[in-house]
Design a protein around this motif. Structure first.
Motif, mmCIF file in Angstrom:
data_model
loop_
_atom_site.group_PDB
_atom_site.id
_atom_site.type_symbol
_atom_site.label_atom_id
_atom_site.label_comp_id
_atom_site.label_asym_id
_atom_site.label_seq_id
_atom_site.Cartn_x
_atom_site.Cartn_y
_atom_site.Cartn_z
ATOM 1 N N GLU A 138 11.823 -9.461 15.858
ATOM 2 C CA GLU A 138 11.029 -10.663 16.082
ATOM 3 C C GLU A 138 9.530 -10.424 15.958
ATOM 4 O O GLU A 138 8.765 -11.371 15.757
ATOM 5 N N LYS A 139 9.120 -9.156 16.050
ATOM 6 C CA LYS A 139 7.698 -8.820 15.963
ATOM 7 C C LYS A 139 7.511 -7.539 15.153
ATOM 8 O O LYS A 139 8.363 -6.648 15.185
ATOM 9 N N ILE A 140 6.400 -7.480 14.436
ATOM 10 C CA ILE A 140 6.026 -6.244 13.750
ATOM 11 C C ILE A 140 4.642 -5.827 14.236
ATOM 12 O O ILE A 140 3.870 -6.647 14.736
ATOM 13 N N SER A 141 4.345 -4.535 14.122
ATOM 14 C CA SER A 141 3.091 -4.014 14.679
ATOM 15 C C SER A 141 2.028 -3.721 13.634
ATOM 16 O O SER A 141 0.862 -3.492 13.976
ATOM 17 N N ARG A 142 2.414 -3.752 12.364
ATOM 18 C CA ARG A 142 1.433 -3.419 11.313
ATOM 19 C C ARG A 142 1.907 -3.950 9.971
ATOM 20 O O ARG A 142 3.096 -3.886 9.657
ATOM 21 N N VAL A 143 0.968 -4.447 9.183
ATOM 22 C CA VAL A 143 1.210 -4.788 7.778
ATOM 23 C C VAL A 143 0.176 -4.029 6.954
ATOM 24 O O VAL A 143 -1.031 -4.113 7.235
ATOM 25 N N GLY A 144 0.634 -3.257 5.981
ATOM 26 C CA GLY A 144 -0.284 -2.473 5.165
ATOM 27 C C GLY A 144 0.036 -2.599 3.686
ATOM 28 O O GLY A 144 1.203 -2.695 3.297
ATOM 29 N N TRP A 145 -1.011 -2.617 2.868
ATOM 30 C CA TRP A 145 -0.845 -2.716 1.414
ATOM 31 C C TRP A 145 -1.766 -1.704 0.751
ATOM 32 O O TRP A 145 -2.986 -1.778 0.868
ATOM 33 N N ARG A 146 -1.158 -0.755 0.067
ATOM 34 C CA ARG A 146 -1.913 0.314 -0.599
ATOM 35 C C ARG A 146 -1.805 0.153 -2.104
ATOM 36 O O ARG A 146 -0.718 -0.068 -2.641
ATOM 37 N N ASN A 147 -2.940 0.248 -2.770
ATOM 38 C CA ASN A 147 -2.978 0.115 -4.226
ATOM 39 C C ASN A 147 -3.759 1.254 -4.859
ATOM 40 O O ASN A 147 -4.774 1.708 -4.317
ATOM 41 N N TYR A 148 -3.274 1.691 -6.014
ATOM 42 C CA TYR A 148 -4.030 2.623 -6.852
ATOM 43 C C TYR A 148 -4.692 1.806 -7.959
ATOM 44 O O TYR A 148 -4.001 1.115 -8.714
ATOM 45 N N PHE A 149 -5.997 1.893 -8.046
ATOM 46 C CA PHE A 149 -6.740 1.268 -9.143
ATOM 47 C C PHE A 149 -7.498 2.367 -9.889
ATOM 48 O O PHE A 149 -8.093 3.246 -9.259
ATOM 49 N N VAL A 150 -7.489 2.293 -11.211
ATOM 50 C CA VAL A 150 -8.128 3.335 -12.023
ATOM 51 C C VAL A 150 -9.167 2.727 -12.957
ATOM 52 O O VAL A 150 -8.890 1.744 -13.655
ATOM 53 N N HIS A 151 -10.358 3.323 -12.939
ATOM 54 C CA HIS A 151 -11.400 2.977 -13.903
ATOM 55 C C HIS A 151 -11.535 4.139 -14.870
ATOM 56 O O HIS A 151 -11.770 5.285 -14.459
ATOM 57 N N GLU A 152 -11.369 3.875 -16.157
ATOM 58 C CA GLU A 152 -11.448 4.935 -17.159
ATOM 59 C C GLU A 152 -12.857 5.071 -17.715
ATOM 60 O O GLU A 152 -13.577 4.079 -17.871
ATOM 61 N N PHE A 153 -13.226 6.317 -18.014
ATOM 62 C CA PHE A 153 -14.521 6.619 -18.631
ATOM 63 C C PHE A 153 -14.327 6.955 -20.104
ATOM 64 O O PHE A 153 -13.223 7.331 -20.528
ATOM 65 N N LEU A 154 -15.408 6.848 -20.854
ATOM 66 C CA LEU A 154 -15.327 7.157 -22.282
ATOM 67 C C LEU A 154 -15.107 8.641 -22.521
ATOM 68 O O LEU A 154 -14.474 9.031 -23.501
ATOM 69 N N ASN A 155 -15.622 9.478 -21.620
ATOM 70 C CA ASN A 155 -15.474 10.917 -21.779
ATOM 71 C C ASN A 155 -15.631 11.611 -20.422
ATOM 72 O O ASN A 155 -16.021 10.988 -19.428
ATOM 73 N N LYS A 156 -15.343 12.904 -20.394
ATOM 74 C CA LYS A 156 -15.399 13.663 -19.146
ATOM 75 C C LYS A 156 -16.822 13.746 -18.606
ATOM 76 O O LYS A 156 -17.045 13.807 -17.393
#
Length: 220
Positions: free
Chosen positions: A105-123
């Motif tokens: 009837e009850k929950i103690s936590r809601v969590g949402w984890r995401n991986y986001f990636v930004h790419e670069f042109l070079n190292k």
């Protein structure tokens, strides 16, 4: 402030994870089989592993890679992400169904984890980005951990780290930065509010004054 990332879809989103923590979820021990039965397809059982420590179902539904249920959590992993709204709606439906079976009837936590990636042109661009986090001369940060002030009722933690993706036989590589954002809310929460909370998390992720602002500030 110049905006490197104008919209959330400018970042790649390879994986997403959602979890709720249950209160008095120990009926899992008696109800695990009933949960498995709800994921039968054409009279065939799903691929699963079951024990006192938890139940793991592989690909229980289209777009869900893995679903884990224990006496304390319901957790799901997604890697085929058309939209975060789709994932939010899909998880909310599955979680509410499972919570009814567990009579939670009850929950103690809601969590949402995401991986986001930004790419670069070079190292070189990647190394230039990482330099701003260097605090000791002659060192290079491998992981940056930040506590994010969301100005909302929920909290967020952010990890930033360099990533390298091999494209073809180790000869061609793509470099980038991984933004590992975990948004969560603790408290006594009713299962019917899972969808509402995930919607608020989703709005924060796409908000130019929310998560996108934090990301853009790291490029300053």
């Amino acid at each position: 402030m110049s905006k490197t990332i104008v919209k959330l879809n400018k970042l790649k989103n390879p994986e997403s994870f959602i979890q709720v923590n249950t209160i008095k979820g120990f009926k899992y021990v008696d109800k695990a089989g009933e949960i498995v039965n709800t994921y039968h397809k054409n009279n065939s059982a799903p691929q699963f592993q079951m024990g006192l420590s938890g139940l793991v179902i592989e690909q229980p539904k289209e777009r869900i890679d893995e679903l884990k249920i224990t006496s304390q959590v319901i957790w799901a992993r997604f890697s085929k992400i058309d939209s975060l709204d789709m994932i939010s709606n899909l998880f909310s439906k599955e979680a509410e169904s499972i919570l009814k079976i567990l009579e939670v009837e009850k929950i103690s936590r809601v969590g949402w984890r995401n991986y986001f990636v930004h790419e670069f042109l070079n190292k070189g661009k990647q190394e230039e980005y990482l330099k701003k986090f260097t605090v000791i001369k002659g060192t290079k940060p491998s992981t940056i951990r930040l506590e994010v002030k969301t100005s909302k009722d929920f909290n967020a933690n952010l990890m930033i780290q360099p990533v390298i993706k091999v494209i073809k036989n180790d000869a061609e590589k793509a470099t980038g930065i991984l933004f590992d954002i975990d948004i969560f809310q603790n408290g006594e929460i009713e299962p019917r509010n899972i969808s509402k909370l995930l919607k608020e998390f989703r709005q924060y992720l796409a908000d130019e004054n929310g998560f996108l602002s934090v990301v853009n500030n790291t490029f300053e």
